[in-house]
Motif scaffolding. Structure first.
Motif, PDB file in Angstrom:
ATOM      1  N   GLY A  29       0.830  -1.191   0.000  1.00  0.00           N
ATOM      2  CA  GLY A  29       0.000   0.000   0.000  1.00  0.00           C
ATOM      3  C   GLY A  29       0.869   1.247   0.000  1.00  0.00           C
ATOM      4  N   THR A  31       2.097   5.196  -1.098  1.00  0.00           N
ATOM      5  CA  THR A  31       2.344   5.915  -2.360  1.00  0.00           C
ATOM      6  C   THR A  31       3.641   5.489  -3.055  1.00  0.00           C
ATOM      7  OG1 THR A  31       3.477   7.651  -1.105  1.00  0.00           O
ATOM      8  CG2 THR A  31       1.113   7.974  -1.547  1.00  0.00           C
ATOM      9  N   THR A  32       4.597   4.973  -2.305  1.00  0.00           N
ATOM     10  CA  THR A  32       5.902   4.662  -2.924  1.00  0.00           C
ATOM     11  C   THR A  32       5.788   3.691  -4.099  1.00  0.00           C
ATOM     12  OG1 THR A  32       7.026   5.086  -0.817  1.00  0.00           O
ATOM     13  CG2 THR A  32       8.250   3.830  -2.465  1.00  0.00           C
ATOM     14  N   PRO A  33       4.947   2.650  -4.002  1.00  0.00           N
ATOM     15  CA  PRO A  33       4.906   1.693  -5.122  1.00  0.00           C
ATOM     16  C   PRO A  33       4.175   2.216  -6.362  1.00  0.00           C
ATOM     17  CG  PRO A  33       3.899   0.752  -3.125  1.00  0.00           C
ATOM     18  CD  PRO A  33       4.080   2.206  -2.881  1.00  0.00           C
ATOM     19  N   THR A  59      -0.528  -6.773   0.992  1.00  0.00           N
ATOM     20  CA  THR A  59       0.166  -6.927   2.275  1.00  0.00           C
ATOM     21  C   THR A  59      -0.692  -6.409   3.419  1.00  0.00           C
ATOM     22  OG1 THR A  59       1.199  -4.744   2.050  1.00  0.00           O
ATOM     23  CG2 THR A  59       2.442  -6.664   1.222  1.00  0.00           C
ATOM     24  N   ASN A  72      -6.033   0.619  -0.101  1.00  0.00           N
ATOM     25  CA  ASN A  72      -4.877   0.136  -0.878  1.00  0.00           C
ATOM     26  C   ASN A  72      -5.331  -0.668  -2.082  1.00  0.00           C
ATOM     27  OD1 ASN A  72      -2.940   1.276   0.814  1.00  0.00           O
ATOM     28  ND2 ASN A  72      -2.856  -0.516   2.145  1.00  0.00           N
ATOM     29  N   GLY A 127       6.487  -1.306   1.443  1.00  0.00           N
ATOM     30  CA  GLY A 127       6.971   0.055   1.594  1.00  0.00           C
ATOM     31  C   GLY A 127       7.624   0.148   2.973  1.00  0.00           C
ATOM     32  N   LEU A 128       8.028   1.347   3.328  1.00  0.00           N
ATOM     33  CA  LEU A 128       8.663   1.564   4.634  1.00  0.00           C
ATOM     34  C   LEU A 128       8.163   2.897   5.162  1.00  0.00           C
ATOM     35  CD1 LEU A 128      10.881   0.502   6.646  1.00  0.00           C
ATOM     36  CD2 LEU A 128      12.497   1.988   5.420  1.00  0.00           C
ATOM     37  N   GLY A 129       7.522   2.850   6.328  1.00  0.00           N
ATOM     38  CA  GLY A 129       7.072   4.103   6.924  1.00  0.00           C
ATOM     39  C   GLY A 129       8.233   4.828   7.602  1.00  0.00           C
ATOM     40  N   HIS A 133       7.746   1.100  10.045  1.00  0.00           N
ATOM     41  CA  HIS A 133       6.741   0.043   9.797  1.00  0.00           C
ATOM     42  C   HIS A 133       6.752  -0.364   8.338  1.00  0.00           C
ATOM     43  CE1 HIS A 133       3.966   3.315   8.410  1.00  0.00           C
ATOM     44  NE2 HIS A 133       3.448   2.342   7.701  1.00  0.00           N
ATOM     45  N   SER A 134       6.339  -1.603   8.109  1.00  0.00           N
ATOM     46  CA  SER A 134       6.075  -2.107   6.765  1.00  0.00           C
ATOM     47  C   SER A 134       4.754  -2.863   6.817  1.00  0.00           C
ATOM     48  CB  SER A 134       7.187  -3.053   6.294  1.00  0.00           C
ATOM     49  OG  SER A 134       8.365  -2.316   6.005  1.00  0.00           O
ATOM     50  N   ALA A 135       4.061  -2.898   5.698  1.00  0.00           N
ATOM     51  CA  ALA A 135       2.676  -3.374   5.699  1.00  0.00           C
ATOM     52  C   ALA A 135       1.964  -2.590   6.811  1.00  0.00           C
ATOM     53  CB  ALA A 135       2.608  -4.888   5.858  1.00  0.00           C
ATOM     54  N   ARG A 161      -6.607  -1.627  10.931  1.00  0.00           N
ATOM     55  CA  ARG A 161      -5.889  -2.192   9.787  1.00  0.00           C
ATOM     56  C   ARG A 161      -5.903  -3.717   9.838  1.00  0.00           C
ATOM     57  NH1 ARG A 161      -1.331   1.443   7.625  1.00  0.00           N
ATOM     58  NH2 ARG A 161      -1.885   3.505   8.397  1.00  0.00           N
ATOM     59  N   LYS A 184      12.613   8.975   4.733  1.00  0.00           N
ATOM     60  CA  LYS A 184      12.742   7.535   5.048  1.00  0.00           C
ATOM     61  C   LYS A 184      14.158   7.152   5.473  1.00  0.00           C
ATOM     62  CE  LYS A 184       8.494   7.027   3.887  1.00  0.00           C
ATOM     63  NZ  LYS A 184       7.944   6.156   2.831  1.00  0.00           N
TER      64      LYS A 184
HETATM   65  C1  6PG Z   1      -0.047   1.349   4.082  1.00  0.00           C
HETATM   66  C2  6PG Z   1       1.220   0.662   3.652  1.00  0.00           C
HETATM   67  C3  6PG Z   1       2.355   1.121   4.494  1.00  0.00           C
HETATM   68  C4  6PG Z   1       3.214   1.987   3.595  1.00  0.00           C
HETATM   69  C5  6PG Z   1       4.127   2.872   4.406  1.00  0.00           C
HETATM   70  C6  6PG Z   1       4.878   3.837   3.480  1.00  0.00           C
HETATM   71  O1  6PG Z   1      -1.116   0.751   4.016  1.00  0.00           O
HETATM   72  O2  6PG Z   1       0.070   2.541   4.444  1.00  0.00           O
HETATM   73  O3  6PG Z   1       1.143  -0.665   3.543  1.00  0.00           O
HETATM   74  O4  6PG Z   1       3.126   0.121   5.066  1.00  0.00           O
HETATM   75  O5  6PG Z   1       3.976   1.135   2.745  1.00  0.00           O
HETATM   76  O6  6PG Z   1       3.329   3.606   5.317  1.00  0.00           O
HETATM   77  O7  6PG Z   1       3.909   4.650   2.867  1.00  0.00           O
HETATM   78  P1  6PG Z   1       4.346   5.635   1.675  1.00  0.00           P
HETATM   79  O8  6PG Z   1       4.857   4.748   0.567  1.00  0.00           O
HETATM   80  O9  6PG Z   1       3.067   6.351   1.280  1.00  0.00           O
HETATM   81  O10 6PG Z   1       5.413   6.541   2.219  1.00  0.00           O
END
Ligand code: 6PG
Length: 221
Positions: A29, A31-33, A59, A72, A127-129, A133-135, A161, A184
């Motif tokens: 989810g 925006t990065t992907p 995810t 997502n 992604g990586l918050g 966090h991921s997922a 979530r 990041k």
């Molecule tokens: C979600 C994502 C979350 C996301 C990170 C990075 O549902 O928000 O799965 O893990 O990958 O928060 O978010 P950005 O790519 O928007 O920075």
């Protein structure tokens, strides 16, 4: 970064379909992907993948209607799935509209049906918050759930979530973690610690794709 990621995703999915006549792909989810999804949807990266053989999962999902702005599923449908010949029966969205508990139970059942009892995803995109966090696996929160799915209140909005759990994540053949932007860098530095979910993955199964700004975090770790 998106072009390189698209070529890597294409290569991994082609290899999986050649080896097992199908591939299981977990979409991230956030925006990065999205630039990656756009590249995959374009002809030049799409060419090599038999998308009819790809099972598409997520995810994590924010609980709510599938067409909500924060969904997502909606983001990936618009950026990717509406433009590819993925079989509708092979799209397994997380039923966030059922709420955290019922939605997690339903998605866990779907995961067991699609992946089988040993559940080994071919490719998981993460992604990586900024907090690491991921997922929807957040530092200092529950990551294991029932071994397949975990649900609860995230420390960030939108809060309720549903997420794949860490034990399923670590069984993936490949995890591709995407991070871009200076915000990041600190989270990238934490990948070397045990505090963030992505740091629990075995080397060789986790591929980091970072832009220069996010990669500055490597100098911090
Ligand atoms: C979600 C994502 C979350 C996301 C990170 C990075 O549902 O928000 O799965 O893990 O990958 O928060 O978010 P950005 O790519 O928007 O920075």
């Amino acid at each position: 970064m998106a072009e390189r990621a698209a070529l890597l995703v294409t290569r991994i999915l082609r290899r999986a379909v050649r080896a097992r006549a199908r591939a299981t792909l977990f979409l991230a989810g956030g925006t990065t992907p999205l630039p990656l999804y756009a590249r995959l949807a374009e002809g030049r990266a799409r060419g090599g993948v038999s998308w009819r053989a790809v099972e598409v999962l997520w995810t994590d999902e924010r609980c709510g209607p599938p067409e909500a702005p924060a969904s997502n599923f909606r983001a990936a449908r618009e950026a990717l799935l509406d433009k590819l010949p993925v079989a509708p029966r092979a799209v397994h969205r997380i039923p966030g509209e059922l709420g955290p508990e019922r939605g997690a139970d339903a998605y866990g059942q779907t995961l067991r049906e699609v992946l089988g009892s040993r559940g080994r995803p071919d490719l998981v995109l993460l992604g990586l918050g900024a907090d690491g966090h991921s997922a929807s696996l957040f530092p200092r929160q529950e990551w294991d759930g029932d071994g397949w799915v975990v649900s609860g209140e995230a420390p960030l909005a939108p809060r309720p979530r549903i997420s794949i759990a860490l034990p399923l994540l670590v069984r993936a053949r490949t995890v591709l973690l995407l991070a871009s932007g200076p915000e990041k860098a600190e989270a990238v530095a934490r990948l070397a610690s045990r505090e963030v979910p992505a740091s629990q993955l075995r080397p060789g199964r986790l591929v980091w794709l970072l832009d220069v700004a996010a990669a500055r975090g490597l100098a911090l770790s």
